[in-house]
Scaffold this motif. Structure first.
Motif, short mmCIF file in Angstrom:
data_model
loop_
_atom_site.label_atom_id
_atom_site.label_comp_id
_atom_site.label_asym_id
_atom_site.label_seq_id
_atom_site.Cartn_x
_atom_site.Cartn_y
_atom_site.Cartn_z
N ALA A 283 0.98 -1.13 0.04
CA ALA A 283 -0.04 0.00 0.12
C ALA A 283 0.69 1.23 -0.03
O ALA A 283 0.66 2.21 -0.90
CB ALA A 283 -1.05 -0.07 1.36
N ALA A 284 1.91 1.41 0.80
CA ALA A 284 2.82 2.39 1.00
C ALA A 284 3.40 2.64 -0.22
O ALA A 284 3.58 3.75 -1.06
CB ALA A 284 3.81 2.05 1.92
N ALA A 285 4.07 1.60 -0.97
CA ALA A 285 4.62 1.62 -2.42
C ALA A 285 3.96 2.03 -3.48
O ALA A 285 4.08 3.01 -4.35
CB ALA A 285 5.46 0.33 -2.77
N ALA A 286 2.49 1.47 -3.58
CA ALA A 286 1.50 2.14 -4.60
C ALA A 286 1.19 3.54 -4.19
O ALA A 286 0.69 4.17 -5.17
CB ALA A 286 0.34 1.03 -4.66
N CYS A 287 1.15 3.90 -3.01
CA CYS A 287 0.85 5.26 -2.66
C CYS A 287 2.07 6.29 -3.04
O CYS A 287 1.77 7.13 -3.99
CB CYS A 287 0.56 5.46 -1.16
N ALA A 288 3.17 6.00 -2.97
CA ALA A 288 4.54 6.68 -3.34
C ALA A 288 4.36 6.71 -5.14
O ALA A 288 5.12 7.60 -5.44
CB ALA A 288 5.64 6.06 -2.86
N VAL B 14 -2.85 -2.76 -3.38
CA VAL B 14 -2.43 -1.82 -4.33
C VAL B 14 -3.33 -0.90 -4.47
O VAL B 14 -3.33 0.33 -4.86
CB VAL B 14 -2.25 -2.89 -5.58
N ALA B 15 -4.79 -1.23 -4.59
CA ALA B 15 -5.73 -0.44 -4.84
C ALA B 15 -5.92 0.73 -3.70
O ALA B 15 -5.87 1.89 -3.85
CB ALA B 15 -7.26 -1.18 -4.85
N LEU B 16 -5.50 0.22 -2.36
CA LEU B 16 -5.71 1.15 -1.33
C LEU B 16 -4.55 2.18 -1.48
O LEU B 16 -4.88 3.27 -1.10
CB LEU B 16 -5.35 0.29 -0.03
N GLY B 17 -3.31 1.69 -2.00
CA GLY B 17 -2.35 2.67 -2.01
C GLY B 17 -2.48 3.66 -3.06
O GLY B 17 -2.38 5.02 -3.02
N VAL B 18 -3.11 3.25 -4.24
CA VAL B 18 -3.49 4.18 -5.39
C VAL B 18 -4.63 5.15 -4.95
O VAL B 18 -4.58 6.36 -5.20
CB VAL B 18 -4.01 3.51 -6.62
N SER C 294 -3.13 7.89 -2.54
CA SER C 294 -2.70 8.65 -3.32
C SER C 294 -3.39 9.78 -3.71
O SER C 294 -3.28 10.99 -3.94
CB SER C 294 -1.52 8.12 -4.32
N ALA C 295 -4.50 9.42 -4.35
CA ALA C 295 -5.43 10.03 -5.01
C ALA C 295 -6.23 11.17 -3.79
O ALA C 295 -6.72 12.25 -4.17
CB ALA C 295 -6.62 9.35 -5.68
N ALA C 296 -6.24 10.42 -2.85
CA ALA C 296 -6.78 11.44 -1.73
C ALA C 296 -5.86 12.28 -1.17
O ALA C 296 -6.16 13.26 -0.20
CB ALA C 296 -7.45 10.48 -0.54
N GLY C 297 -4.75 12.46 -1.42
CA GLY C 297 -3.91 13.30 -1.05
C GLY C 297 -2.96 12.91 0.34
O GLY C 297 -2.31 13.53 1.00
N LEU C 298 -3.16 11.67 0.50
CA LEU C 298 -2.33 11.25 1.57
C LEU C 298 -1.11 10.59 1.30
O LEU C 298 -0.78 10.17 -0.02
CB LEU C 298 -3.12 9.79 2.22
N GLY C 299 -0.18 10.43 2.16
CA GLY C 299 1.20 9.84 1.90
C GLY C 299 1.32 8.17 2.13
O GLY C 299 0.50 7.78 2.71
N PRO C 300 2.50 7.94 1.81
CA PRO C 300 2.54 6.44 1.95
C PRO C 300 2.51 5.92 3.34
O PRO C 300 2.09 4.76 3.51
CB PRO C 300 4.24 6.20 1.63
N GLU C 301 3.15 6.54 4.58
CA GLU C 301 2.97 6.00 5.77
C GLU C 301 1.37 5.95 6.07
O GLU C 301 1.01 5.06 6.80
CB GLU C 301 3.47 7.03 6.87
N ALA C 302 0.78 6.90 5.76
CA ALA C 302 -0.82 6.90 5.99
C ALA C 302 -1.69 5.82 5.39
O ALA C 302 -2.46 5.02 5.96
CB ALA C 302 -1.60 8.43 5.52
N ALA C 303 -1.09 5.49 4.18
CA ALA C 303 -1.62 4.38 3.33
C ALA C 303 -1.24 3.11 4.01
O ALA C 303 -1.87 2.02 4.11
CB ALA C 303 -0.99 4.29 1.95
#
Length: 214
Positions: free
Chosen positions: A59-64, A117-121, A124-133
């Motif tokens: 999730a963190a990697a997909a967010c980043a 993966v969906a959660l991380g993407v 990111s779209a919600a403006g959150l960072g990897p640690e939050a994901a």
């Protein structure tokens, strides 16, 4: 980071199908491995340190790096040996994206990515960072089965939520570890396995009557 946005993403009432999944708990209850709060704590700690750690990392990697979702999805698929768990994860990912598209504009992504993966993407779209994901992923790893335990075993919900509170610092710790490795190649991300969850998921998938999808 918007704490309110993180709460929206981690809310168990989000219409993303999480209530239909027990995270392997239904099979563990049937096998006699979980019968009370003490057993549940052991189950949740084990799940958090294995599949929870993996979910947080991806999730963190997909967010980043949301544009790298496909490679991350392939790597997570390789870490999910159980066909039943792959199916459940993709079903949850699909449902999460459906809910997410109603809230935020999402980049192009496959119809059925794995849930982390969906959660991380989506994070990111919600403006959150990897640690939050990663926090949302780790938190969901324990809250889903905990909620299922109340239904399956009739446990005291106050005792179950006290257990979730005790696990919160560990969720934070795993999230920090995951967020520190978002630039690693997908194949180098954690691959902690939980064979009993894999075996239980395959048996659970054959049941004709069950309360949860997984």
């Amino acid at each position: 980071m918007s704490l309110a946005t993180l709460l929206v993403l981690a809310d168990g009432r989000l219409p993303a199908g999480g209530h239909a999944h027990s995270g392997g708990l239904e099979a563990a209850v049937s096998a006699g491995r979980v019968a009370g709060v003490a057993d549940l704590e052991g189950f949740l700690r084990g799940r958090l340190s294995t599949s929870g750690l993996v979910a947080a990392a991806f999730a963190a990697a997909a967010c980043a790096h949301p544009s790298r979702w496909s490679g991350l999805d392939d790597a997570l698929d390789a870490r999910t040996p159980s066909p039943a768990l792959r199916k459940a994860s993709r079903a949850q990912g699909r449902a999460l994206l459906r809910a997410g598209r109603a809230m935020w504009p999402l980049p192009p992504i496959g119809r059925e990515p794995h849930h982390p993966v969906a959660l991380g993407v989506l994070a990111s779209a919600a403006g959150l960072g990897p640690e939050a994901a990663a926090v949302a992923a780790a938190h969901g790893t324990v809250t889903g089965p905990a909620s299922a335990a109340v239904r399956l075993l009739g446990l005291d919900p106050y005792a179950v939520h006290a257990l979730i509170a005790r696990l919160a610092p560990e969720c934070d710790r795993l999230a920090a570890v995951a967020a520190a490795r978002t630039d690693d190649p997908p194949d180098d991300l954690t691959a902690a396995g939980a064979p009993l969850l894999d075996l239980g998921a395959e048996r659970h998938a054959t049941w004709e009557v069950r309360l949860f999808a997984s």
